[in-house]
Design a protein around this motif. Structure first.
Motif, PDB file in Angstrom:
ATOM      1  N   ALA A  36      46.796  88.612 -11.337  1.00 10.22           N
ATOM      2  CA  ALA A  36      48.399  88.856 -11.148  1.00 10.22           C
ATOM      3  C   ALA A  36      49.029  88.310 -12.320  1.00 10.22           C
ATOM      4  N   SER A  38      52.340  88.670 -11.897  1.00 10.68           N
ATOM      5  CA  SER A  38      53.567  88.689 -10.882  1.00 10.68           C
ATOM      6  C   SER A  38      53.938  87.385 -10.354  1.00 10.68           C
ATOM      7  N   ALA A  52      53.585  88.741  -6.243  1.00 15.84           N
ATOM      8  CA  ALA A  52      53.884  90.043  -5.763  1.00 15.84           C
ATOM      9  C   ALA A  52      52.521  90.787  -5.545  1.00 15.84           C
ATOM     10  N   LEU A  53      52.447  91.425  -4.484  1.00 19.47           N
ATOM     11  CA  LEU A  53      51.132  92.429  -4.097  1.00 19.47           C
ATOM     12  C   LEU A  53      51.404  93.670  -3.934  1.00 19.47           C
ATOM     13  N   THR A  54      50.524  94.598  -4.126  1.00 18.90           N
ATOM     14  CA  THR A  54      50.820  96.021  -3.823  1.00 18.90           C
ATOM     15  C   THR A  54      50.483  95.880  -2.272  1.00 18.90           C
ATOM     16  N   ARG A  55      51.510  96.870  -1.721  1.00 25.24           N
ATOM     17  CA  ARG A  55      51.355  96.783   0.046  1.00 25.24           C
ATOM     18  C   ARG A  55      49.911  97.229   0.341  1.00 25.24           C
ATOM     19  N   ARG A  60      46.527  90.684   0.726  1.00 25.77           N
ATOM     20  CA  ARG A  60      47.570  90.510   1.445  1.00 25.77           C
ATOM     21  C   ARG A  60      46.664  90.117   2.868  1.00 25.77           C
ATOM     22  N   ASP A 130      58.237  98.339  -3.001  1.00 24.09           N
ATOM     23  CA  ASP A 130      56.881  99.061  -2.989  1.00 24.09           C
ATOM     24  C   ASP A 130      55.904  97.979  -2.755  1.00 24.09           C
ATOM     25  N   HIS A 131      56.228  96.650  -3.013  1.00 20.44           N
ATOM     26  CA  HIS A 131      55.210  95.469  -3.255  1.00 20.44           C
ATOM     27  C   HIS A 131      55.763  94.796  -1.915  1.00 20.44           C
ATOM     28  N   GLU A 132      54.939  93.427  -1.717  1.00 22.73           N
ATOM     29  CA  GLU A 132      55.235  92.484  -0.983  1.00 22.73           C
ATOM     30  C   GLU A 132      55.161  90.886  -1.466  1.00 22.73           C
ATOM     31  N   LEU A 133      55.875  90.253  -1.302  1.00 23.65           N
ATOM     32  CA  LEU A 133      55.965  88.866  -2.016  1.00 23.65           C
ATOM     33  C   LEU A 133      55.540  87.955  -1.133  1.00 23.65           C
TER      34      LEU A 133
END
Length: 169
Positions: A36, A38, A52-55, A60, A130-133
């Motif tokens: 990552a 991010s 930050a991760l892709t949903r 996650r 379009d991501h999740e923190l």
């Protein structure tokens, strides 16, 4: 956001150099890790960091199950870790070691000999476009002696940083 703006954003962001990290968690379904760039420090009080991760990613779920995660900041000589954990089809291969932390710190997997490590308890997961923190409360962190060069991501490429960047002028 229309596709023209998205393309312009991607192009402009490629001009911004970032550090490169490996985020990892170990839960009931095993150990998961990903590269990552991010990573961000969010707060000093309380001590919070974010990634930050892709949903739709597996990371996650792994972080949520584990309730804790580690972030390893890679040095200039650790490009192989960045490439390894950027591959989506690794077949379960792992190059991580575990670092056991004392006190209230969680036990999290980290990359050996990296230039900094953050061991975190999961604070929250926030939707961001379009991501999740993933926000973690830092339970323990360590850094090398600041003479090691960081690994950077710039222009879509991994590039070694310069140790001189860390030397006060």
């Amino acid at each position: 956001m229309n596709s023209e703006i998205a393309a312009a954003l991607r192009g402009a962001a490629r001009r911004f150099a970032t550090g490169v990290t490996v985020m990892a968690a170990e839960g009931p379904t095993g150990r998961h890790a990903m590269t990552a760039n991010s990573f961000v420090t969010l707060s000093l009080r309380p001590a919070l960091i974010g990634v930050a991760l892709t949903r739709s990613g597996r990371m996650r779920a792994a972080v949520e199950q584990a309730g804790a995660f580690g972030v390893s900041v890679l040095g200039a000589g650790q490009e192989h870790y960045a490439r390894h954990y950027a591959e989506r089809a690794r077949g379960g291969e792992t190059a991580l070691v575990e670092l056991t932390l004392t006190g209230r710190s969680p036990r999290v997997p980290v990359v050996p000999d990296c230039i900094a490590v953050f061991a975190c308890h999961l604070w929250s997961i926030l939707p961001v476009g379009d991501h999740e923190l993933v926000v973690g409360e830092v339970a323990h962190c360590v850094a090398d002696d600041e003479r090691s060069a960081p690994l950077l991501f710039l222009g879509g490429r991994l590039v070694p940083g310069e140790p001189a960047l860390l030397t006060p002028s």
